[in-house]
Enzyme design. Structure first.
Site, PDB file in Angstrom:
ATOM      1  N   SER A  15      89.154  45.229  65.529  1.00  0.00           N
ATOM      2  CA  SER A  15      88.963  44.233  66.594  1.00  0.00           C
ATOM      3  C   SER A  15      89.136  42.800  66.100  1.00  0.00           C
ATOM      4  CB  SER A  15      87.568  44.412  67.210  1.00  0.00           C
ATOM      5  OG  SER A  15      87.437  45.694  67.774  1.00  0.00           O
ATOM      6  N   CYS A  43      85.922  50.639  66.319  1.00  0.00           N
ATOM      7  CA  CYS A  43      85.459  50.611  67.708  1.00  0.00           C
ATOM      8  C   CYS A  43      86.363  51.432  68.621  1.00  0.00           C
ATOM      9  CB  CYS A  43      85.380  49.173  68.212  1.00  0.00           C
ATOM     10  SG  CYS A  43      84.901  49.046  69.947  1.00  0.00           S
ATOM     11  N   CYS A  48      82.851  52.815  69.320  1.00  0.00           N
ATOM     12  CA  CYS A  48      82.332  52.484  70.648  1.00  0.00           C
ATOM     13  C   CYS A  48      83.065  53.167  71.797  1.00  0.00           C
ATOM     14  CB  CYS A  48      82.392  50.972  70.894  1.00  0.00           C
ATOM     15  SG  CYS A  48      82.185  49.943  69.445  1.00  0.00           S
ATOM     16  N   LYS A  51      82.924  57.113  71.793  1.00  0.00           N
ATOM     17  CA  LYS A  51      81.502  57.430  71.976  1.00  0.00           C
ATOM     18  C   LYS A  51      81.085  57.215  73.423  1.00  0.00           C
ATOM     19  CE  LYS A  51      78.708  54.231  71.508  1.00  0.00           C
ATOM     20  NZ  LYS A  51      78.066  53.028  70.938  1.00  0.00           N
ATOM     21  N   TYR A 179      70.992  52.848  66.499  1.00  0.00           N
ATOM     22  CA  TYR A 179      71.649  53.095  67.786  1.00  0.00           C
ATOM     23  C   TYR A 179      72.599  54.285  67.716  1.00  0.00           C
ATOM     24  CZ  TYR A 179      75.918  50.696  66.181  1.00  0.00           C
ATOM     25  OH  TYR A 179      77.064  50.339  65.503  1.00  0.00           O
ATOM     26  N   ILE A 180      73.297  54.472  66.601  1.00  0.00           N
ATOM     27  CA  ILE A 180      74.221  55.602  66.501  1.00  0.00           C
ATOM     28  C   ILE A 180      73.458  56.916  66.568  1.00  0.00           C
ATOM     29  CG2 ILE A 180      75.911  56.762  65.018  1.00  0.00           C
ATOM     30  CD1 ILE A 180      76.698  54.013  63.929  1.00  0.00           C
ATOM     31  N   GLU A 183      72.048  57.470  70.148  1.00  0.00           N
ATOM     32  CA  GLU A 183      73.108  57.739  71.122  1.00  0.00           C
ATOM     33  C   GLU A 183      73.619  59.170  70.982  1.00  0.00           C
ATOM     34  OE1 GLU A 183      74.812  53.187  71.709  1.00  0.00           O
ATOM     35  OE2 GLU A 183      75.734  54.493  70.209  1.00  0.00           O
ATOM     36  N   GLY A 264      73.209  54.151  59.012  1.00  0.00           N
ATOM     37  CA  GLY A 264      73.683  52.783  58.838  1.00  0.00           C
ATOM     38  C   GLY A 264      75.130  52.721  58.390  1.00  0.00           C
ATOM     39  N   THR A 313      81.348  44.629  67.861  1.00  0.00           N
ATOM     40  CA  THR A 313      82.767  44.395  68.133  1.00  0.00           C
ATOM     41  C   THR A 313      83.048  43.030  68.769  1.00  0.00           C
ATOM     42  OG1 THR A 313      83.240  46.750  68.312  1.00  0.00           O
ATOM     43  CG2 THR A 313      84.757  45.257  69.435  1.00  0.00           C
ATOM     44  N   HIS A 438      68.982  43.719  97.621  1.00  0.00           N
ATOM     45  CA  HIS A 438      68.218  44.937  97.922  1.00  0.00           C
ATOM     46  C   HIS A 438      69.078  45.952  98.671  1.00  0.00           C
ATOM     47  CE1 HIS A 438      64.598  47.265  98.750  1.00  0.00           C
ATOM     48  NE2 HIS A 438      65.008  47.382 100.008  1.00  0.00           N
ATOM     49  N   GLU A 443      67.369  44.018  91.191  1.00  0.00           N
ATOM     50  CA  GLU A 443      66.522  43.058  91.923  1.00  0.00           C
ATOM     51  C   GLU A 443      65.168  42.888  91.270  1.00  0.00           C
ATOM     52  OE1 GLU A 443      64.929  44.124  95.848  1.00  0.00           O
ATOM     53  OE2 GLU A 443      65.597  46.187  95.471  1.00  0.00           O
TER      54      GLU A 443
END
Length: 449
Positions: A15, A43, A48, A51, A179-180, A183, A264, A313, A438, A443
């Site tokens: 990227s 990515c 990303c 995934k 996060y990996i 996920e 990591g 990214t 709404h 909201e």
């Protein structure tokens, strides 16, 4: 003035490198980009994008079950074919690889499909043996998955290989709690695998708001994902039937069909020949750069994950753009790293921007926290006992919003817009003055008390 083969030679077509190369070329620079794997970087090729496509696929597991409450005649047993999704995702990756290649070439930059290393301040050596020269060299080689050093670690896989699995593992152990890990825990659970996540500590998603990450742990456990904390690998042994026996500290051994390391990512700077030009790096392998992305060698620069500043990214893209604007567009630009939004595409997803409640209290002392803990309308009718949580952290003295943190359906889509408010320094009063849209989950952000 020295006569170089190129004005800019970029090592890595991910990227950051892609953006820098094509923008510099558009400004009129003679640019070459070396990429030994595939154009698009982690990515696009094995991160990303694929995934997120797996996450879309995984969401259908719950959506199909929920659909019955909305009147749809969905069979009790819906078969899932991993190879169909896998091959369709890899097909999309192929398309993007070609698209990125076309984008670079159409900008006027040249793509060199081989490994490149630094041979000197202005020299790059290619795997074919050829040496080329450039006025500037930009290193954009990204990061690579970290693999724990334990006996049998070669039997595990990383996020690089997970998209190519021949079949779904019936039982998978995921190492890590970032996060990996979270996920893929959600992805494999929805696909029907039994998921066990192990971590050296009892903290998941370090850096995210504590209340929000605790909610994810609660929901994930309720879904059936197993967590083993304070666990470190002792070894992985391959059994006669192909299964893997995993020994760990603090817990009984476990037998699984797949071990996924999500512990990591480390800067991909090894073997680049940085020492040949006096380029310095830290103890984690990250290339040290200044605010203009310049390394300790005046002619060599670095952007993206290889600098280990913010491994996202969009940050790498901004750094590549800033580099090209500064040195080829006569528009000096530096990246602002304050208030960068981020998300975890777990089940349900998390999103946050700005300070967490803990960070705000530590820095500002007096803060006000507004929150909404609610059951989304769709979950109510579906009979899904899963609650969303939205938090607004404000400076008690100025009313300025310091952070927004959320967990629930579609929160990354909602937060992207809300992040503008935090970046702009808006106050809670500005949210209060905005009429609610709404009925929507978003909201809740303008109705917080």
């Amino acid at each position: 003035m020295a006569d170089y083969d190129y004005d800019l030679f970029v090592i890595g077509a991910g990227s950051g490198g892609t953006r820098a190369a094509r923008v510099a070329a558009a400004y009129g620079a003679r640019v070459a980009v070396a990429e030994e794997y595939r154009v698009g970087g982690t990515c696009v090729i094995r991160g990303c994008v694929p995934k997120k496509l797996l996450i879309y696929g995984a969401h259908f597991a719950e959506d199909l079950r929920d659909a019955r409450q909305f009147g749809w005649d969905v069979p009790a047993e819906c078969a899932f074919d991993w190879t169909t999704l896998r091959d369709n995702v890899l097909g999309e990756v192929d398309r993007l690889n070609k698209a990125y290649t076309t984008t670079i070439e159409s900008s006027g930059a040249e793509i060199v499909h081989e490994r490149a290393t630094v041979a000197g301040p202005h020299e790059v050596k290619l795997a074919s043996g050829r040496t080329v020269t450039a006025e500037r060299i930009l290193i954009a080689t990204g990061a690579t998955p970290h693999v724990p050093s334990c006996p049998g670690h070669e039997h595990g896989i990383t996020s690089n290989e997970v998209f190519h699995l021949d079949s779904l593992p019936r039982r998978i152990l995921i190492a890590g709690a970032g996060y990996i890990a979270n996920e893929f825990a959600g992805i494999f659970h929805q696909f029907g695998s039994h998921v066990t996540l192990i971590n050296r500590t009892d903290v998941i998603l370090r850096g995210y708001d504590e209340q929000v990450r605790d909610r994810l742990l609660q929901i994930s456990t309720m879904k059936g994902i197993e967590f083993r904390f304070h666990a470190e690998f002792r070894g992985i042994e391959k059994q006669d039937d192909g299964s893997l026996k995993v020994e760990m500290t603090g817990h009984d051994p476990i037998e699984v069909d797949c071990v996924l390391f999500a512990t990591g990512r480390v800067p991909n700077s090894g073997g680049l020949g940085l020492e040949n030009a006096g380029v310095e790096w830290d103890d984690k392998g990250a290339i040290t750069v200044d605010a203009d992305n310049r390394s300790s060698c005046d002619s060599i620069f670095a952007v993206g994950d290889v600098t280990n500043r913010v491994q996202l990214t969009p940050v790498a893209i901004r750094e590549g753009q800033a580099f090209a604007d500064t040195f080829y567009g006569n528009k000096p630009t530096q990246v602002d790293y304050d208030c960068i939004p981020s998300a975890v595409f777990s089940h349900p997803p998390i999103a946050g921007v700005g300070m967490t409640e803990g960070e705000a209290r530590q820095k500002h002392g007096s803060v006000k926290v507004y929150q909404s803990d609610f059951r989304p309308m769709k979950n109510v009718l579906a009979g899904r006992n899963e609650r969303a949580l939205y938090k607004l952290i404000c400076d008690a003295d100025t009313d300025r919003i310091l952070g927004i943190h959320m967990i629930g359906p579609d929160v990354p889509e909602i937060l992207q817009v809300a992040a503008v408010a935090v970046k702009a320094g808006l106050t809670k009063a500005a949210f209060d003055a905005t009429v609610a849209l709404h009925p929507s989950m978003a909201e809740e952000l303008v109705l917080l008390k």
